[in-house]
Design a protein around this motif. Structure first.
Motif, PDB file in Angstrom:
ATOM      1  N   ASP A 280       1.012  -1.316   0.010  1.00 10.31           N
ATOM      2  CA  ASP A 280      -0.057  -0.001  -0.008  1.00 10.31           C
ATOM      3  C   ASP A 280       0.951   1.280  -0.155  1.00 10.31           C
ATOM      4  O   ASP A 280       0.146   2.458  -0.058  1.00 10.31           O
ATOM      5  CB  ASP A 280      -0.967   0.211   1.181  1.00 10.31           C
ATOM      6  N   ASP A 281       2.289   1.056   0.239  1.00  6.33           N
ATOM      7  CA  ASP A 281       3.136   2.445   0.089  1.00  6.33           C
ATOM      8  C   ASP A 281       3.451   2.703  -1.354  1.00  6.33           C
ATOM      9  O   ASP A 281       4.637   2.534  -1.620  1.00  6.33           O
ATOM     10  CB  ASP A 281       4.223   2.100   1.088  1.00  6.33           C
ATOM     11  N   LEU A 282       2.406   3.290  -2.064  1.00  5.76           N
ATOM     12  CA  LEU A 282       2.634   3.716  -3.215  1.00  5.76           C
ATOM     13  C   LEU A 282       3.404   4.856  -3.299  1.00  5.76           C
ATOM     14  O   LEU A 282       4.349   5.280  -4.424  1.00  5.76           O
ATOM     15  CB  LEU A 282       1.261   3.933  -4.182  1.00  5.76           C
ATOM     16  N   GLU A 283       3.381   5.808  -2.449  1.00  5.53           N
ATOM     17  CA  GLU A 283       4.059   7.159  -2.487  1.00  5.53           C
ATOM     18  C   GLU A 283       5.423   6.790  -2.072  1.00  5.53           C
ATOM     19  O   GLU A 283       6.246   7.309  -2.703  1.00  5.53           O
ATOM     20  CB  GLU A 283       3.613   8.088  -1.279  1.00  5.53           C
ATOM     21  N   GLY A 284       5.817   5.946  -1.387  1.00  3.20           N
ATOM     22  CA  GLY A 284       7.220   5.410  -1.117  1.00  3.20           C
ATOM     23  C   GLY A 284       7.976   4.701  -2.383  1.00  3.20           C
ATOM     24  O   GLY A 284       8.882   5.055  -2.656  1.00  3.20           O
ATOM     25  N   LEU A 285       7.033   4.115  -3.016  1.00  2.37           N
ATOM     26  CA  LEU A 285       7.372   3.530  -4.223  1.00  2.37           C
ATOM     27  C   LEU A 285       7.868   4.311  -5.416  1.00  2.37           C
ATOM     28  O   LEU A 285       8.725   4.510  -6.018  1.00  2.37           O
ATOM     29  CB  LEU A 285       6.441   2.263  -4.812  1.00  2.37           C
TER      30      LEU A 285
END
Length: 304
Positions: free
Chosen positions: A291-296
């Motif tokens: 769910d960490d798309l911002e981090g990716l």
């Protein structure tokens, strides 16, 4: 230049919503590829969502245009090689030739016990793996009927139809630690070797052994791509990095000693540079938080 891809653990909570969002981000952000595991469960409970591999890759083939993709890796312990060859050929054709078919022997005991598959002891497991590779590659590459009588797999006058649009079918990747038997199988069957979580120094040594094994069989060492799947703990800033390290109860030094890419943007770029200098050509960075798309996305901006 080192190619950078993303790898996710399909048994770690993957469902259609997460898969579709991750695939679109990987495609749009500029990563070279998206790879995923082929498991029913994690090694320990609790069990999480685990979207089926080949169904998810079929969707990916239809809904992306650029990225390469494939399993890291699909095992013969619960995938019959005839089905593996048929599915891989069809998905590769559907994608316009973007599938890399990564195959392995299987290793996780718990999922085999839960779903009734026989993992086998190590030697027998690798014997079965070798038979599976023979069946898959012959079905993909031969226009003539294939007959093979093995202990674990048999085909008798089998022809894979329709024939793969790409001559010989999709690229074959073999994942493993680079031991003597694995190097022999890579030399016989693969165009890519994928190792797991090695430091640049250890990778360089095993890479040299593979180069020697390929040369000994008459193959051009450059005909086999060297890739690595490794963990990734990335923090776009100090606060984000500290939070991830605290969640895993690890220090940066401990992660680096295990061959895991970890740190700030500058630290990650430095690690990737050292791996490239050691001979690595492609890296699949394992992204555990689905769910960490911002981090990716921040990772993409930092390293691509």
């Amino acid at each position: 230049m080192l190619e950078i891809a993303v790898m996710i653990e399909g048994q770690n909570g993957l469902n259609w919503g997460r898969w579709q969002k991750i695939a679109r981000l990987v495609e749009d952000a500029g990563f070279v590829g998206l790879y995923r595991s082929d498991h029913f469960t994690n090694g320990n409970p609790p069990d999480l969502d685990s979207l089926e591999l080949w169904t998810s890759l079929t969707w990916l083939a239809c809904n992306t245009k650029r990225i390469e993709f494939g399993p890291l890796v699909t095992p013969f312990s619960f995938r019959h090689p005839a089905f593996t060859a048929r599915m891989a050929s069809a998905v590769d054709d559907l994608s316009g030739g973007r599938l890399t078919l990564g195959m392995g022997a299987g290793w996780q005991e718990r999922e085999h016990d839960l779903f009734g598959f026989d993992l086998l002891e190590p030697k027998a497991r690798y014997d079965r793996f070798e038979e599976g590779l023979e069946v898959v590659t012959r079905l993909l590459r031969s226009d003539e009927p294939v007959t093979f009588e093995g202990r674990y797999f048999q085909v008798r006058g089998a022809v894979l139809l329709p024939r793969p649009q790409r001559p010989g079918g999709p690229r074959i990747l073999i994942g493993g630690d680079g031991g003597k038997r694995m190097r022999s199988l890579i030399a016989r069957y693969a165009v890519e070797w994928n190792c797991v979580m090695l430091t640049p120094q250890v990778f360089a040594g095993r890479n040299q052994l593979l180069t020697e094994a390929l040369a000994a069989t008459g193959r051009d060492p450059n005909s086999v791509r060297r890739s690595m799947m490794t963990g990734c703990f990335f923090g776009r800033d100090d606060a984000a990095l500290k939070e991830k390290l605290a969640a895993r109860n690890r220090t940066l030094e401990q992660l680096h000693e295990r061959g895991i890419v970890a740190g700030s943007p500058n630290q990650v770029r430095e690690q990737l540079s050292k791996l490239e200098e050691a001979g690595l050509q492609r890296i699949m960075l394992q992204w555990l938080d689905l769910d960490d798309l911002e981090g990716l996305e921040a990772l993409a901006k930092a390293v691509l």
